[in-house]
Design a protein around this motif. Structure first.
Motif, short mmCIF file in Angstrom:
data_model
loop_
_atom_site.label_atom_id
_atom_site.label_comp_id
_atom_site.label_asym_id
_atom_site.label_seq_id
_atom_site.Cartn_x
_atom_site.Cartn_y
_atom_site.Cartn_z
N MET A 231 37.74 24.63 57.71
CA MET A 231 37.35 25.60 56.72
C MET A 231 37.86 26.96 57.21
O MET A 231 37.77 27.28 58.39
CB MET A 231 35.83 25.61 56.55
N ILE A 232 38.38 27.74 56.27
CA ILE A 232 38.82 29.09 56.57
C ILE A 232 38.12 30.06 55.62
O ILE A 232 37.69 29.67 54.53
CB ILE A 232 40.36 29.24 56.44
N CYS A 233 37.99 31.31 56.06
CA CYS A 233 37.37 32.33 55.23
C CYS A 233 38.37 33.47 55.05
O CYS A 233 38.93 33.97 56.03
CB CYS A 233 36.10 32.85 55.89
N LEU A 234 38.61 33.86 53.82
CA LEU A 234 39.44 35.02 53.51
C LEU A 234 38.50 36.17 53.18
O LEU A 234 37.63 36.04 52.31
CB LEU A 234 40.35 34.71 52.32
N ARG A 235 38.68 37.28 53.88
CA ARG A 235 37.78 38.42 53.69
C ARG A 235 38.59 39.66 53.37
O ARG A 235 39.54 39.99 54.09
CB ARG A 235 36.97 38.63 54.96
N ALA A 236 38.23 40.35 52.33
CA ALA A 236 38.90 41.60 51.96
C ALA A 236 38.51 42.69 52.95
O ALA A 236 37.49 42.60 53.63
CB ALA A 236 38.51 42.01 50.55
N LEU A 237 39.33 43.72 53.01
CA LEU A 237 38.98 44.88 53.81
C LEU A 237 37.67 45.47 53.30
O LEU A 237 37.36 45.39 52.11
CB LEU A 237 40.09 45.93 53.75
N ALA A 238 36.91 46.09 54.19
CA ALA A 238 35.59 46.62 53.82
C ALA A 238 35.66 47.57 52.64
O ALA A 238 34.79 47.55 51.76
CB ALA A 238 34.96 47.31 55.03
N GLU A 239 36.71 48.39 52.58
CA GLU A 239 36.78 49.36 51.48
C GLU A 239 37.02 48.70 50.11
O GLU A 239 36.77 49.30 49.08
CB GLU A 239 37.85 50.43 51.74
N HIS A 240 37.46 47.45 50.11
CA HIS A 240 37.66 46.74 48.84
C HIS A 240 36.42 45.99 48.39
O HIS A 240 36.33 45.56 47.24
CB HIS A 240 38.85 45.78 48.95
N ARG A 241 35.49 45.78 49.30
CA ARG A 241 34.19 45.15 48.99
C ARG A 241 34.32 43.83 48.24
O ARG A 241 33.51 43.52 47.38
CB ARG A 241 33.32 46.11 48.20
N GLY A 242 35.34 43.06 48.55
CA GLY A 242 35.50 41.77 47.89
C GLY A 242 34.62 40.71 48.52
O GLY A 242 34.14 40.86 49.64
N PRO A 243 34.39 39.63 47.80
CA PRO A 243 33.57 38.54 48.34
C PRO A 243 34.36 37.75 49.39
O PRO A 243 35.59 37.73 49.37
CB PRO A 243 33.28 37.67 47.12
N ASP A 244 33.66 37.09 50.28
CA ASP A 244 34.30 36.13 51.17
C ASP A 244 34.71 34.92 50.35
O ASP A 244 33.93 34.46 49.49
CB ASP A 244 33.34 35.69 52.28
N ILE A 245 35.90 34.42 50.59
CA ILE A 245 36.39 33.25 49.87
C ILE A 245 36.64 32.15 50.90
O ILE A 245 37.42 32.33 51.84
CB ILE A 245 37.68 33.56 49.09
N TYR A 246 35.97 31.02 50.73
CA TYR A 246 36.08 29.91 51.67
C TYR A 246 36.94 28.80 51.08
O TYR A 246 36.82 28.47 49.89
CB TYR A 246 34.70 29.36 52.00
N ASN A 247 37.80 28.23 51.90
CA ASN A 247 38.67 27.13 51.51
C ASN A 247 38.69 26.09 52.61
O ASN A 247 38.45 26.39 53.78
CB ASN A 247 40.12 27.62 51.31
N THR A 248 39.00 24.87 52.21
CA THR A 248 39.31 23.83 53.20
C THR A 248 40.78 23.49 53.05
O THR A 248 41.35 23.55 51.95
CB THR A 248 38.47 22.55 52.99
N LEU A 249 41.40 23.16 54.16
CA LEU A 249 42.81 22.74 54.18
C LEU A 249 42.89 21.37 54.82
O LEU A 249 42.30 21.14 55.87
CB LEU A 249 43.65 23.71 55.01
N THR A 250 43.62 20.47 54.17
CA THR A 250 43.90 19.17 54.74
C THR A 250 45.41 19.02 54.78
O THR A 250 46.06 18.98 53.73
CB THR A 250 43.29 18.04 53.87
N TYR A 251 45.94 19.00 55.98
CA TYR A 251 47.40 18.93 56.12
C TYR A 251 47.89 17.52 55.86
O TYR A 251 47.35 16.55 56.37
CB TYR A 251 47.83 19.42 57.50
#
Length: 100
Positions: free
Chosen positions: A1-21
């Motif tokens: 599982m990975i989490c994509l997080r926007a910079l604090a000034e953008h105040r975006g939500p954390d977005i979680y994904n799973t990757l299966t290679y």
């Protein structure tokens, strides 16, 4: 599982994904399935996985072309949003690399 997080000034939500290679060929190919999830689901997908194929091709002695192909977007609108997000991220990466 990975989490994509926007910079604090953008105040975006954390977005979680799973990757299966599925397949990795060093310097030429990465193929994987990506699915949305959330922190509370312990990585269980919330959306059906979408296949991605990323290829790398030498263009010149110090340049490489990258091609990204995504499969399985349920609507054209979702596909278009994913494309715009990818292009924005790659533009930022290009700018950073050009500074080095």
């Amino acid at each position: 599982m990975i989490c994509l997080r926007a910079l604090a000034e953008h105040r975006g939500p954390d977005i979680y994904n799973t990757l299966t290679y599925r397949q990795i060929e060093p310097t030429s190919l990465i193929e994987f399935d990506l699915a949305r999830t959330n922190a509370a689901s312990a990585g269980a997908p919330r959306t059906p996985p979408r296949r991605h194929i990323v290829t790398f091709t030498a263009v010149a002695s110090k340049w490489t072309a990258m091609t990204v192909t995504e499969f399985g977007h349920p609507t054209a609108l979702m596909r278009d949003h994913a494309k715009a997000e990818l292009e924005q991220g790659l533009d930022k990466l290009t700018a950073l690399l050009e500074q080095s």
